[in-house]
Design a protein around this motif. Sequence first.
Motif, PDB file in Angstrom:
ATOM      1  N   PRO A 100       0.797  -1.239   0.000  1.00 40.80           N
ATOM      2  CA  PRO A 100       0.000   0.000   0.000  1.00 40.80           C
ATOM      3  C   PRO A 100       0.827   1.285   0.000  1.00 40.80           C
ATOM      4  CG  PRO A 100      -0.973  -1.597   1.491  1.00 40.80           C
ATOM      5  CD  PRO A 100       0.343  -2.168   1.056  1.00 40.80           C
ATOM      6  N   PRO A 101       1.945   1.381   0.785  1.00 40.63           N
ATOM      7  CA  PRO A 101       2.749   2.613   0.678  1.00 40.63           C
ATOM      8  C   PRO A 101       3.344   2.828  -0.705  1.00 40.63           C
ATOM      9  CG  PRO A 101       3.277   1.449   2.712  1.00 40.63           C
ATOM     10  CD  PRO A 101       2.416   0.537   1.902  1.00 40.63           C
ATOM     11  N   HIS A 105       1.364   6.894  -1.739  1.00 40.99           N
ATOM     12  CA  HIS A 105       2.420   7.504  -0.931  1.00 40.99           C
ATOM     13  C   HIS A 105       2.098   8.943  -0.556  1.00 40.99           C
ATOM     14  CE1 HIS A 105       3.301   8.115  -5.229  1.00 40.99           C
ATOM     15  NE2 HIS A 105       3.731   9.313  -4.873  1.00 40.99           N
ATOM     16  N   THR A 109      -2.704   9.951   3.638  1.00 39.85           N
ATOM     17  CA  THR A 109      -3.039   8.559   3.943  1.00 39.85           C
ATOM     18  C   THR A 109      -2.224   8.020   5.114  1.00 39.85           C
ATOM     19  OG1 THR A 109      -1.401   7.754   2.339  1.00 39.85           O
ATOM     20  CG2 THR A 109      -3.646   8.122   1.531  1.00 39.85           C
ATOM     21  N   GLN A 113      -2.731   4.337   6.797  1.00 35.01           N
ATOM     22  CA  GLN A 113      -1.661   3.359   6.688  1.00 35.01           C
ATOM     23  C   GLN A 113      -1.193   2.906   8.063  1.00 35.01           C
ATOM     24  OE1 GLN A 113      -0.472   1.833   3.959  1.00 35.01           O
ATOM     25  NE2 GLN A 113       0.758   0.590   5.374  1.00 35.01           N
ATOM     26  N   ASP A 117      -1.135  -0.848   9.511  1.00 37.04           N
ATOM     27  CA  ASP A 117       0.067  -1.476  10.063  1.00 37.04           C
ATOM     28  C   ASP A 117      -0.209  -2.074  11.441  1.00 37.04           C
ATOM     29  OD1 ASP A 117       1.371  -0.674   7.799  1.00 37.04           O
ATOM     30  OD2 ASP A 117       2.310   1.081   8.716  1.00 37.04           O
TER      31      ASP A 117
END
Length: 235
Positions: A100-101, A105, A109, A113, A117
Amino acid sequence: MSYCVNCGVELDETASFCPLCHTPVYNPNQPVNEAAPKPFPTERKEVPPSSKLPIAILISTVLASVAVCCGILNLFLKTQHTWSLYVIGAAIMLWIWTVPPLLHHKKDTFRLQLLADVLAIAVYVSLIAVDLDGWDWYLHLALPIILLLGALFLFWGLTMGQRKRSTLSSIALVIGSSGVFTLGVEGLIDGYLHGSWSPSWSLIVLAICVILLIPLIVIRRVPSLREEVRRRFHM
């Protein structure tokens, strides 16, 4: 062929000035060709970012292959514990941390994110709890510590990302919040094991953090010391 009278660089037939020293070009024998295309871009533009989708697909394929292969092997190689859960959980966690990162990026977000995590760690530890039949320690100890750790990282992200902070301020925030975090961890451990909180080792860690914070605060408050530290360590 024309050359700049100032720096001697070779000039293209479309150049009305030297691209190196910006000296105007005047050559009666070879007028500037306005119709020909320029040999270099005339407007400053941003280079479009390269696509990271192939890298994301490669990582996803590798992690999925490892997880599926270990799951199939675990079906044929029966053991006392379902060891494939550890590999599958690790693969899922690594995928959430990396893919996803790569695809998203943007700064807005960050919270989403971070939540993903933390949830990935919680899911991975829950798989261990399933294999070891340890839902009690997971719900009352592991999960609260994971959420506390997520809150710590969220605090760091919000306090250090809102505005530009000096290196000394950032170090002070990390040290101070880490000391408070150890208090919370010991409180959760004591609550699970003994039913009450009697701080011991976390107070030592907190005291060390406070001792480290005092010189940072002094340096921060005294301009001459702050400038000396910046000069020596380029902070």
